[in-house]
Design a protein around this motif. Structure first.
Motif, mmCIF file in Angstrom:
data_model
loop_
_atom_site.group_PDB
_atom_site.id
_atom_site.type_symbol
_atom_site.label_atom_id
_atom_site.label_comp_id
_atom_site.label_asym_id
_atom_site.label_seq_id
_atom_site.Cartn_x
_atom_site.Cartn_y
_atom_site.Cartn_z
ATOM 1 N N ASP A 66 6.221 11.784 9.251
ATOM 2 C CA ASP A 66 7.273 12.066 8.348
ATOM 3 C C ASP A 66 8.474 10.928 8.507
ATOM 4 O O ASP A 66 9.512 11.130 8.011
ATOM 5 N N VAL A 67 8.192 9.925 9.231
ATOM 6 C CA VAL A 67 9.192 8.860 9.401
ATOM 7 C C VAL A 67 8.695 7.600 8.681
ATOM 8 O O VAL A 67 7.449 7.097 8.671
ATOM 9 N N ARG A 68 9.778 6.835 7.991
ATOM 10 C CA ARG A 68 9.477 5.800 7.243
ATOM 11 C C ARG A 68 9.772 4.588 7.907
ATOM 12 O O ARG A 68 11.132 4.043 7.959
ATOM 13 N N PRO A 69 9.144 3.753 8.549
ATOM 14 C CA PRO A 69 9.570 2.580 9.203
ATOM 15 C C PRO A 69 9.959 1.254 8.266
ATOM 16 O O PRO A 69 10.730 0.422 8.561
ATOM 17 N N LEU A 70 9.181 1.487 7.283
ATOM 18 C CA LEU A 70 9.275 0.363 6.200
ATOM 19 C C LEU A 70 10.414 0.669 5.366
ATOM 20 O O LEU A 70 10.732 1.702 4.909
ATOM 21 N N LYS A 71 11.355 -0.289 5.321
ATOM 22 C CA LYS A 71 12.564 -0.340 4.513
ATOM 23 C C LYS A 71 12.566 -0.721 3.163
ATOM 24 O O LYS A 71 12.984 -1.808 2.551
ATOM 25 N N ASP A 72 11.744 0.133 2.500
ATOM 26 C CA ASP A 72 11.551 0.031 0.919
ATOM 27 C C ASP A 72 11.764 1.271 0.537
ATOM 28 O O ASP A 72 10.987 2.403 0.477
ATOM 29 N N GLY A 73 13.202 1.540 -0.222
ATOM 30 C CA GLY A 73 13.622 2.846 -0.826
ATOM 31 C C GLY A 73 12.808 3.405 -2.022
ATOM 32 O O GLY A 73 12.916 4.440 -2.270
ATOM 33 N N ARG A 74 11.781 2.616 -2.510
ATOM 34 C CA ARG A 74 10.963 3.350 -3.587
ATOM 35 C C ARG A 74 9.869 4.231 -3.014
ATOM 36 O O ARG A 74 9.479 5.181 -3.768
ATOM 37 N N PHE A 75 9.686 3.931 -1.748
ATOM 38 C CA PHE A 75 8.570 5.014 -1.037
ATOM 39 C C PHE A 75 9.500 6.186 -0.690
ATOM 40 O O PHE A 75 10.456 5.939 0.135
ATOM 41 N N GLN A 76 9.012 7.340 -0.988
ATOM 42 C CA GLN A 76 9.732 8.587 -0.683
ATOM 43 C C GLN A 76 8.651 9.651 -0.261
ATOM 44 O O GLN A 76 7.646 9.773 -0.890
ATOM 45 N N LEU A 77 8.963 10.476 0.742
ATOM 46 C CA LEU A 77 8.100 11.447 1.326
ATOM 47 C C LEU A 77 8.172 12.583 0.338
ATOM 48 O O LEU A 77 9.143 13.074 0.186
ATOM 49 N N VAL A 78 6.983 13.129 -0.299
ATOM 50 C CA VAL A 78 6.803 14.085 -1.008
ATOM 51 C C VAL A 78 6.522 15.161 -0.354
ATOM 52 O O VAL A 78 6.891 16.419 -0.340
ATOM 53 N N ASN A 79 5.398 15.358 0.703
ATOM 54 C CA ASN A 79 5.008 16.625 1.586
ATOM 55 C C ASN A 79 4.324 15.730 2.801
ATOM 56 O O ASN A 79 3.808 14.947 2.840
ATOM 57 N N PHE A 80 4.721 16.358 3.833
ATOM 58 C CA PHE A 80 4.192 16.403 5.126
ATOM 59 C C PHE A 80 3.734 17.667 5.958
ATOM 60 O O PHE A 80 4.596 18.633 5.834
ATOM 61 N N SER A 81 2.745 17.403 6.299
ATOM 62 C CA SER A 81 2.012 18.913 6.786
ATOM 63 C C SER A 81 0.909 18.536 7.768
ATOM 64 O O SER A 81 0.660 17.264 7.899
ATOM 65 N N ASP A 82 0.319 19.321 8.629
ATOM 66 C CA ASP A 82 -0.766 18.978 9.514
ATOM 67 C C ASP A 82 -2.114 18.648 8.703
ATOM 68 O O ASP A 82 -2.818 17.685 9.264
ATOM 69 N N ASN A 83 -2.094 18.938 7.545
ATOM 70 C CA ASN A 83 -3.099 18.590 6.655
ATOM 71 C C ASN A 83 -2.828 17.580 5.395
ATOM 72 O O ASN A 83 -3.902 17.038 4.806
ATOM 73 N N GLU A 84 -1.697 17.274 5.241
ATOM 74 C CA GLU A 84 -1.449 16.457 4.128
ATOM 75 C C GLU A 84 -0.288 15.373 4.460
ATOM 76 O O GLU A 84 0.969 16.029 5.127
ATOM 77 N N LEU A 85 -0.287 14.142 4.101
ATOM 78 C CA LEU A 85 0.984 13.302 3.997
ATOM 79 C C LEU A 85 0.874 12.569 2.616
ATOM 80 O O LEU A 85 0.080 11.888 2.093
ATOM 81 N N ARG A 86 1.920 13.161 1.711
ATOM 82 C CA ARG A 86 2.036 12.667 0.450
ATOM 83 C C ARG A 86 3.561 11.759 0.345
ATOM 84 O O ARG A 86 4.368 12.420 0.358
ATOM 85 N N VAL A 87 3.155 10.506 -0.450
ATOM 86 C CA VAL A 87 4.129 9.558 -0.637
ATOM 87 C C VAL A 87 4.280 9.201 -2.205
ATOM 88 O O VAL A 87 3.222 8.980 -2.434
ATOM 89 N N SER A 88 5.537 9.172 -2.628
ATOM 90 C CA SER A 88 5.631 8.499 -3.921
ATOM 91 C C SER A 88 6.157 7.220 -4.037
ATOM 92 O O SER A 88 7.030 6.822 -3.004
ATOM 93 N N LEU A 89 5.549 6.302 -4.984
ATOM 94 C CA LEU A 89 6.097 5.058 -5.186
ATOM 95 C C LEU A 89 6.836 4.788 -6.642
ATOM 96 O O LEU A 89 5.851 4.964 -7.500
ATOM 97 N N SER A 90 7.975 4.763 -6.669
ATOM 98 C CA SER A 90 8.731 4.612 -7.900
ATOM 99 C C SER A 90 8.516 3.156 -8.505
ATOM 100 O O SER A 90 8.450 2.151 -7.725
ATOM 101 N N ASN A 91 8.882 3.016 -9.680
ATOM 102 C CA ASN A 91 8.956 1.589 -10.561
ATOM 103 C C ASN A 91 7.861 0.658 -10.056
ATOM 104 O O ASN A 91 8.346 -0.460 -9.639
ATOM 105 N N VAL A 92 6.778 1.282 -10.172
ATOM 106 C CA VAL A 92 5.540 0.402 -9.705
ATOM 107 C C VAL A 92 5.524 -0.899 -10.407
ATOM 108 O O VAL A 92 5.826 -0.957 -11.827
ATOM 109 N N SER A 93 5.231 -2.069 -9.852
ATOM 110 C CA SER A 93 5.151 -3.423 -10.373
ATOM 111 C C SER A 93 3.792 -3.913 -10.126
ATOM 112 O O SER A 93 3.049 -3.294 -9.212
#
Length: 419
Positions: A66-93
């Motif tokens: 659940d830690v974001r090393p990459l410094k790109d604020g468009r990536f946001q954590l949506v869900n983190f659990s033992d069974n899923e890591l879900r990330v959103s990317l806004s304003n896709v180019s």
């Protein structure tokens, strides 16, 4: 480096291998419209607390647990659990397009790949027609252009409710975008005037993208002669009134009445589109033409005039025994012609006159039968003689024969009776 086979490490290694194979890492490909949001989901079945992380196409870590090393604020954590890591990317180019990696830290590590495809919708289609107005029978070319799309768009054509096929050309620009141009050639008729032609652009990133143009078609006049009066046959002494109806685009500037091979009668009155001929006679027979013209051309319609005899009445001779009613005499022929424009001479019959004649003939025949019946009844009779009177008074057969034979000598006693 030391390696172990299942046979050498015993039951402990077998249990660990079974645990790794039981974990299943999955993800999905993503299609996203430029400027919108994409969501990447890394899912694990039967996780044994192994670490999940997400890498970008350059294999840089976006999220580790659940830690974001990459410094790109468009990536946001949506869900983190033992069974899923879900990330959103806004304003896709377009620069975000590529293969993203879901990684599970097991022995050996597992990876699953999510391909992000960025869709770029085309701009508003441009529909062009070289000329605003087309004359009937000529060809016009319409051009529809869909610019700056990814992937390339497809173009369809509709004329009214009819789908037409155009010819498309695709061009790719330096930034991997596509421009599609479709050309449609049409040979127009007067029925196409006012009909919409629609250019429809199909693309997965957009719906109901289209442009429309309405055809403007010029055509020469359509001419039709209407008989206003009379409703039936044209006869001597009556009037004739004709109206010329002409429709074109543009509207006819000039409408003329002429008579073929002759001049219009001197008592004919022309008022705009109307022609009035009074007191018809047979010298007026002929073809009358209405001519209408506009900037495209001219057209005409013909009316064939045939003047029939005027209706007259006369009386049949009478007899001493029967008086017959007056009957209407007919012209030389009971088959008449209707003078209609552009139609030969169709035949008609005056049914009222024919019916009257038939009724008079039947009545006359009945009267004749009555007179003949009375005549024959008066001259019909029965004759009786007394030639066999002696035979009636004889005492026996021989005497009757003698008396009967002797009866011929008594000619003065022979009598006749008329009944």
């Amino acid at each position: 480096m030391v390696t172990h086979s299942p046979s050498s490490c015993g039951s402990t290694c077998l249990a660990a291998l079974s645990s790794v194979q039981g974990q299943n890492l999955v993800t999905d490909d993503i299609f996203v419209v430029e400027g919108e949001m994409a969501t990447i989901s890394c899912r694990v079945r039967n996780n044994d607390d192994s670490v999940i992380q997400l890498l970008n196409p350059n294999r840089q870590t976006i999220y580790f647990r659940d830690v974001r090393p990459l410094k790109d604020g468009r990536f946001q954590l949506v869900n983190f659990s033992d069974n899923e890591l879900r990330v959103s990317l806004s304003n896709v180019s377009l620069s975000d397009e590529g293969r993203y990696v879901c990684q599970l830290y097991t022995d050996p590590p597992q990876e699953a790949y999510a391909n992000i495809t960025v869709l770029v919708p085309p701009g508003t289609p441009i529909l062009d027609q070289p000329e605003d107005m087309v004359s009937e029978g000529n060809e016009t070319e319409l051009t529809c252009t869909a610019m700056g799309s990814k992937p390339a768009a497809s173009i369809r054509w509709l004329k009214g409710d009819e789908e037409l096929q155009g010819e498309s050309v695709m061009e790719q620009t330096y930034d991997h975008m596509f421009t599609v141009t479709s050309r449609l050639s049409l040979t127009v008729t007067r029925e196409d005037d006012g009909v919409p032609v629609i250019c429809i652009v199909d693309h997965p990133a957009v719906k109901d993208l289209q442009a429309q143009i309405v055809l403007e078609v010029q055509y020469k006049p359509e001419v039709k002669i209407i008989v206003e009066f009379p409703e039936g046959l044209t006869r001597e002494g009556e009037n004739l009134e004709l109206t010329c109806r002409a429709k074109g685009k543009p509207e006819p500037q000039q409408i003329n009445w002429v008579k073929l091979d002759d001049d219009v009668p001197p008592n004919a009155v022309i008022t705009g589109t109307d022609l009035l001929i009074e007191n018809l006679n047979k010298s007026y027979n002929g073809t009358y033409r209405c001519v209408a013209a506009n900037s495209v051309g001219e057209s005409y319609d013909d009316y064939i005039l045939y003047v029939y005899d005027a209706l007259t009445t006369t009386s049949l001779p009478t007899t001493t025994s029967t008086i017959l009613p007056e009957i209407v005499t007919l012209p030389a022929s009971l088959v008449f012609s209707d003078s209609r424009a552009g139609e030969g001479v169709p035949q008609k019959m005056d049914h009222a006159v024919v019916g009257g004649v038939v009724a008079v003939v039947v009545f006359a025949m009945l009267c004749l039968l009555i007179v003949l019946g009375r005549y024959f009844a008066r001259h019909k009779g029965t004759y009786f003689t007394h030639e066999a009177k002696g035979a009636d008074d004889a005492a026996d057969a021989d005497t009757a024969i003698i008396n009967a034979e002797g009866g011929h000598n008594n000619s003065d006693e022979k009598k006749e009776y008329y009944i």
